[in-house]
Design a protein around this motif. Structure first.
Motif, short mmCIF file in Angstrom:
data_model
loop_
_atom_site.label_atom_id
_atom_site.label_comp_id
_atom_site.label_asym_id
_atom_site.label_seq_id
_atom_site.Cartn_x
_atom_site.Cartn_y
_atom_site.Cartn_z
N PRO A 1 0.74 -1.28 -0.12
CA PRO A 1 0.17 0.06 -0.15
C PRO A 1 0.92 1.41 0.17
O PRO A 1 1.97 1.38 0.66
N GLN A 2 0.42 2.24 -0.77
CA GLN A 2 1.11 3.43 -0.84
C GLN A 2 1.35 4.11 0.62
O GLN A 2 2.42 5.03 0.90
N GLN A 3 0.52 3.79 1.53
CA GLN A 3 0.26 4.64 2.62
C GLN A 3 1.29 4.09 3.82
O GLN A 3 1.78 4.43 4.56
N ALA B 1 -10.51 -2.32 10.22
CA ALA B 1 -10.54 -3.79 9.91
C ALA B 1 -11.69 -4.46 9.04
O ALA B 1 -12.90 -4.04 9.22
N CYS B 2 -11.22 -5.26 8.06
CA CYS B 2 -12.36 -6.07 7.39
C CYS B 2 -13.39 -6.78 8.33
O CYS B 2 -14.24 -7.11 7.89
N THR B 3 -12.70 -7.29 9.49
CA THR B 3 -13.30 -8.20 10.47
C THR B 3 -14.21 -7.23 11.54
O THR B 3 -14.74 -7.78 12.29
N ILE C 1 -17.89 0.83 7.79
CA ILE C 1 -17.65 2.13 8.48
C ILE C 1 -16.16 2.46 8.47
O ILE C 1 -15.66 3.60 8.39
N PHE C 2 -15.17 1.49 8.85
CA PHE C 2 -13.77 1.77 8.83
C PHE C 2 -13.48 2.80 9.82
O PHE C 2 -12.62 3.30 9.58
N GLY C 3 -13.90 2.90 10.75
CA GLY C 3 -13.74 3.69 11.99
C GLY C 3 -14.17 3.31 13.39
O GLY C 3 -15.20 2.20 13.35
#
Ligand code: NAP
Length: 494
Positions: free
Chosen positions: A189-191, A296-298, A395-397
């Motif tokens: 990943p670039q980040q 997290a995907c989980t 949501i990813f947060g």
């Protein structure tokens, strides 16, 4: 164009290379370009590294294809020993890697150390699997032929990983590829590229031959990975990331009929039944929601709680989440780091605002703090309506929407009413009920009375649009192997 700037988490420590890794040497991008890596807790640039392009992509893949011819025929024990040495070295340097990861990704140091141990375990697991690649032998039904089935490395693999677990998402692919005898081209990943580059130094030190693992860091993912996907030299793609990009790669894979493994997004339901142990359920929710700041995907995305316990559960969860210490992950007592970038944080705030505008209530959190850094407070939302965007989007947060249910059948219908199917969580002291609900969830994994499912000994992966294939467990090596069947007529003496 800027000059490369190496990064070491602390003065005097080993620094991370800044180049592309091709054929065992670190080199600048063919056009000399570079890009910056930022610390999301401070907004500071911490390193400047090579920005590869299509020419570099070609050099990396043709190296992988050349080396495949010899690497694919090495002794399994040799490959196992490399992986085992890499495991030992990663664990010896756990703090170094954890600090690199926290600096570029933001997760608290304790979590980063945990990820290093978890990621290293894939190296150890697949060192054990490398020498257990089996085959089959038999006689055809009519008795006329002998049949031998062997398994061979699939060939050069394209690996593409996301920023949220910078080390583990790499070892989950690299370790089985090495064990199976495949060469690789990796686009980190670039980040968060530094963690992958640090891992590469360790694999080389562990004895991985030149050209087995080639790495192209880039800000042009589409052109570098696209170059690999359109080449007939690559035989497999293994991707972890968003469902959107996974679909792009699957379309590209179709053109060359490439074997494809996809670990994609999730929208996990987290179910708390009336008979759940609420202490266990609240701690499970903290683990499933707050690990990795919710990135997290989980991550538990929708918390369905039986109406009879929802008030107590929400109050306790809000108290626990509100008490978590948010800050720079490098500070020892911090429990929640920043989100990855401003875009990610803005998306979280928009999802929260949408839910609030439809009648949800923020019991704790809910507003973006002043900078620097991309911090977002742990947030618990109640009264969340079914049509709020965060019920159908990842949501990813660190936001937990809590929704009541009365009827199990209706709750299961809602839980399955999504295109994703990665993981679900069920909390109940009645194991019969817990297994029944688990069986009815359309997901690849279920945590029963636990908020953590990832384990190198288990097959990780999802159904529906959450992916194809599994990583880890006994089946994890299968995606990197092809069957070959050989036959010969059978002489039948007296
Ligand atoms: P992403 O945007 O899909 O990026 C993942 C990787 O794909 C990055 O290396 C990215 O490069 C690269 N990429 C982007 N566009 C591409 C293209 N057109 N062609 C080829 N490669 C391309 O996902 P993300 O935001 O990094 O990660 C979050 C997502 O990953 C979430 O949906 C999460 O659920 C999922 N995830 C799934 C699992 C699992 O095991 N199922 C595990 C972790 C994360 P750049 O860095 O340059 O953009």
């Amino acid at each position: 164009m800027t000059t490369a700037i190496a990064f070491a988490p602390r003065a005097g420590q080993q620094s991370v290379p800044t180049g592309l890794l091709i054929a065992g040497t670190w080199r600048d991008a063919a056009d000399g370009s570079t890009f910056e890596v930022e610390n999301p807790a401070t907004g500071e640039v911490i390193a400047v590294i090579a920005n590869g392009g299509p020419q570099d992509a070609d050099a990396a893949l043709s190296t992988a294809a050349d080396v495949q011819k010899t690497w694919g025929r090495t002794a399994p024990r040799l490959r196992a020993d490399i992986l085992r040495r890499a495991y030992d070295l990663v664990m010896e340097r756990q703090d170094w890697i954890a600090e690199i990861m926290t600096s570029e990704m933001g997760k608290p140091l304790a979590e980063a150390r945990g990820e290093v141990a978890y990621a290293a375990d894939y190296l150890r697991w697949f060192s054990e699997e490398a020498v257990r690649i089996d085959g089959d032998a038999g006689i055809s039904g009519d008795g006329k032929n002998r049949i031998f089935v062997t398994r061979e490395p699939v060939g050069p693999c394209v690996l593409v990983t996301p920023w949220n677990f910078p080390l583990a998402m790499g070892t989950r692919k690299i370790a089985p590829a090495v064990a199976a005898g495949c060469t690789m081209v990796l686009k980190p990943p670039q980040q968060t590229p530094l963690t992958s580059l640090a891992l590469a130094t360790i694999l080389m030190e562990a004895g991985l031959p030149d050209g087995v693992l080639n790495i192209v860091t880039t800000t042009s993912a589409g052109s570098v990975v696209g170059q690999w996907m359109s080449s007939k030299l690559a035989r497999k793609v293994s991707f972890t990331g968003s469902t959107e990009v996974g679909k792009v790669l699957l379309r590209q894979a179709a053109d060359n009929v490439m074997k494809s493994s996809m670990e994609l997004g999730g929208n996990a339901p987290f179910i708390v039944c009336a008979d759940a142990d609420l202490d266990v359920a609240v701690e499970g929710a903290i683990a499933a929601k707050m690990r990795n700041m919710g990135e997290a995907c989980t991550a538990a995305n929708r918390l369905y709680v039986h109406r009879s316990v929802i008030e107590e559960f929400s109050t306790r969860l809000a108290a626990r989440m509100g008490d978590l210490r948010v800050g720079n992950g490098m500070d020892a007592d911090v429990q929640v780091g920043p989100l990855i970038d401003d875009k990610g944080r803005t998306k979280v705030q928009q999802l929260v605002d949408d839910a609030l505008s439809r009648g949800a209530v923020a019991v704790t959190g809910g507003t973006t703090p002043e900078g620097p850094g991309y911090f977002y407070p742990p947030t618990v939302l109640t009264n969340v309506p079914a049509d709020a965007d965060l019920m159908s989007e990842e949501i990813f947060g660190p936001v937990a929407p809590v929704v009541p249910f009365d009827d199990e059948d209706e709750m299961i219908r809602l839980a399955n009413d999504t295109d994703w199917g990665l993981v679900g969580y069920v909390f109940s002291q009645n194991l019969d009920r817990a297994f029944d609900l688990s069986e009815r969830l359309e997901v690849g994994m279920v945590g029963i009375n636990t908020g953590i499912v990832a384990n190198p000994a288990a097959p990780f992966g999802g159904v529906k649009q959450s992916g194809l294939g599994r990583e880890g467990g006994k089946v994890g090596i299968d995606d990197f192997l092809e069957y070959k069947y050989m036959t010969t007529p059978r002489r039948r003496g007296a």
